[in-house]
Every structure is written in structure tokens, then in C-alpha cells.
Design an enzyme around this catalytic site. Structure first.
Site, PDB file in Angstrom:
ATOM      1  N   ASP A   8      -9.609 -16.669   5.496  1.00 53.24           N
ATOM      2  CA  ASP A   8      -9.944 -17.903   6.237  1.00 53.24           C
ATOM      3  C   ASP A   8     -11.491 -17.768   6.213  1.00 53.24           C
ATOM      4  OD1 ASP A   8     -10.591 -15.890   8.095  1.00 53.24           O
ATOM      5  OD2 ASP A   8      -9.480 -16.757   9.967  1.00 53.24           O
ATOM      6  N   CYS A  65      -9.668 -11.950   6.988  1.00 52.88           N
ATOM      7  CA  CYS A  65      -9.858 -13.028   8.141  1.00 52.88           C
ATOM      8  C   CYS A  65     -10.843 -12.125   8.977  1.00 52.88           C
ATOM      9  CB  CYS A  65      -8.857 -13.413   8.920  1.00 52.88           C
ATOM     10  SG  CYS A  65      -7.553 -11.958   9.760  1.00 52.88           S
ATOM     11  N   THR A  67     -10.610 -10.340  11.612  1.00 50.11           N
ATOM     12  CA  THR A  67     -10.285  -8.889  11.977  1.00 50.11           C
ATOM     13  C   THR A  67      -9.156  -8.434  11.176  1.00 50.11           C
ATOM     14  OG1 THR A  67      -8.218  -9.956  13.384  1.00 50.11           O
ATOM     15  CG2 THR A  67     -10.645  -9.393  14.539  1.00 50.11           C
ATOM     16  N   GLY A  68      -8.610  -9.165  10.126  1.00 55.19           N
ATOM     17  CA  GLY A  68      -7.352  -8.652   9.396  1.00 55.19           C
ATOM     18  C   GLY A  68      -6.133  -8.841  10.040  1.00 55.19           C
ATOM     19  N   HIS A  98       3.088   5.860   1.674  1.00 56.46           N
ATOM     20  CA  HIS A  98       4.272   5.965   2.754  1.00 56.46           C
ATOM     21  C   HIS A  98       4.963   4.711   3.027  1.00 56.46           C
ATOM     22  CE1 HIS A  98       2.547  10.182   4.433  1.00 56.46           C
ATOM     23  NE2 HIS A  98       2.631  10.216   2.979  1.00 56.46           N
ATOM     24  N   HIS A 134      10.224   9.071   2.938  1.00 53.14           N
ATOM     25  CA  HIS A 134       9.588   7.986   2.802  1.00 53.14           C
ATOM     26  C   HIS A 134      10.239   6.483   2.131  1.00 53.14           C
ATOM     27  CE1 HIS A 134       6.078  10.089   4.188  1.00 53.14           C
ATOM     28  NE2 HIS A 134       6.058  10.738   3.064  1.00 53.14           N
TER      29      HIS A 134
END
Ligand code: RB5
Length: 148
Positions: A8, A65, A67-68, A98, A134
Site C-alpha cells: 500500500d 505496508c 507495519t506489515g 518451521h 514441523h
């Protein structure tokens, strides 16, 4: 590898760096926008990248973006998308090894270019671990997708 990219306005400048990093690592960036600093809704671009990855049009995705965080929340609503916000090398590698993340989310306002370059290199190089514990845990996450 084809790497779908989306952002964004808060992640636009970082995405330009991400394009350079992905290219310099020998991969093909597939830029799904946004393409300038005009405000847009991060959700729309998270979905574009998640759908590209889930459909196989891209191998992996990277979303940016402010902050993610919004990107990761939105992308994870697309079944088959496993988006992880990871802004340094160790977390980015673990997200892939993982957790089987197929989309890396990064904040344009929360980190710096060197950390981002290292995180991307780690994410694109790592493979999901074949270790049973995992794989079992990833299977349990996948099983959650069928629930209402
Ligand atoms: C947009 O101002 C900002 O909210 C967005 O880029 C992102 O940080 C959301 O998680």
C-alpha cells in the site's frame, strides 16, 4: 523463482527496494501494485499477492505496508496463504523453515533497508523443514482452514 510483490502507500517506497533485492538475488519480481504513494487499502493488495501464490502464478510473495501487520492479517484469510511478518533474518528463515510461510510481510515504517535485504535473502533461500514435528504442526495449521 517468481516472487509476487504488493504494497500500500505505507509500503510503496520499501517495495521499490524489494524489487531491487529480489532481482539482485536472481529471482523474478512480479509487481502487483500499488504503484505510487496515493492512499489505498492494503487488504486489496494482500489478496492479489495471496491469490497469486496460492494459484501457483508466483512461487512466493512479499507484502509491504506501514507495519506489515495489516498485510499479514489480510493475506492469511486466503486459504493456502501463510503470511508471516518478519523483519530480520532469523525470523524470516524460521517463518519459512518451521512455519512454511509462503508470504513475507514487512513494514515500510518499522525497519531499515539492510535488515530487509537480509530478511528477504533468508526467506527466499530457506525451505520448509522436512522434520516430522514441523510438518505435523504445519498440517495442524492447514487443518484449521476447513473450519468455520
Ligand atoms: C496505512 O496508513 C497503514 O495503516 C497501513 O500501511 C498498514 O500499516 C496497516 O497495517
Amino acid at each position: 523463482m517468481k516472487v509476487a510483490l504488493g504494497c500500500d502507500h505505507g509500503g510503496y517506497l520499501l517495495k521499490q527496494d524489494v524489487i531491487d533485492t529480489v532481482t539482485s538475488l536472481g529471482h523474478e519480481p512480479v509487481d502487483l501494485g500499488t504503484c505510487d504513494l496515493e492512499p489505498v487499502d492494503y487488504v486489496d493488495f494482500a489478496v492479489k499477492v495471496a491469490e497469486a501464490v496460492v494459484s501457483g502464478a508466483a512461487d512466493l510473495g512479499i507484502l509491504t505496508c506501514g507495519t506489515g501487520i495489516g498485510m499479514s492479517i489480510a493475506a492469511n484469510k486466503v486459504p493456502g496463504a501463510y503470511a508471516a511478518r518478519a523483519e530480520e533474518c532469523y525470523s524470516a528463515r524460521m517463518a519459512r523453515e518451521h512455519n512454511g510461510a509462503n508470504i513475507l510481510c514487512i513494514g515500510g515504517r518499522t525497519t531499515g533497508p539492510e535488515l530487509v535485504r537480509e530478511a528477504i535473502a533468508a526467506f527466499l533461500t530457506a525451505q520448509p523443514s522436512a522434520e516430522e514435528r514441523h510438518a505435523r504442526r504445519r498440517g495442524k495449521i492447514k487443518a484449521l482452514e476447513g473450519r468455520d
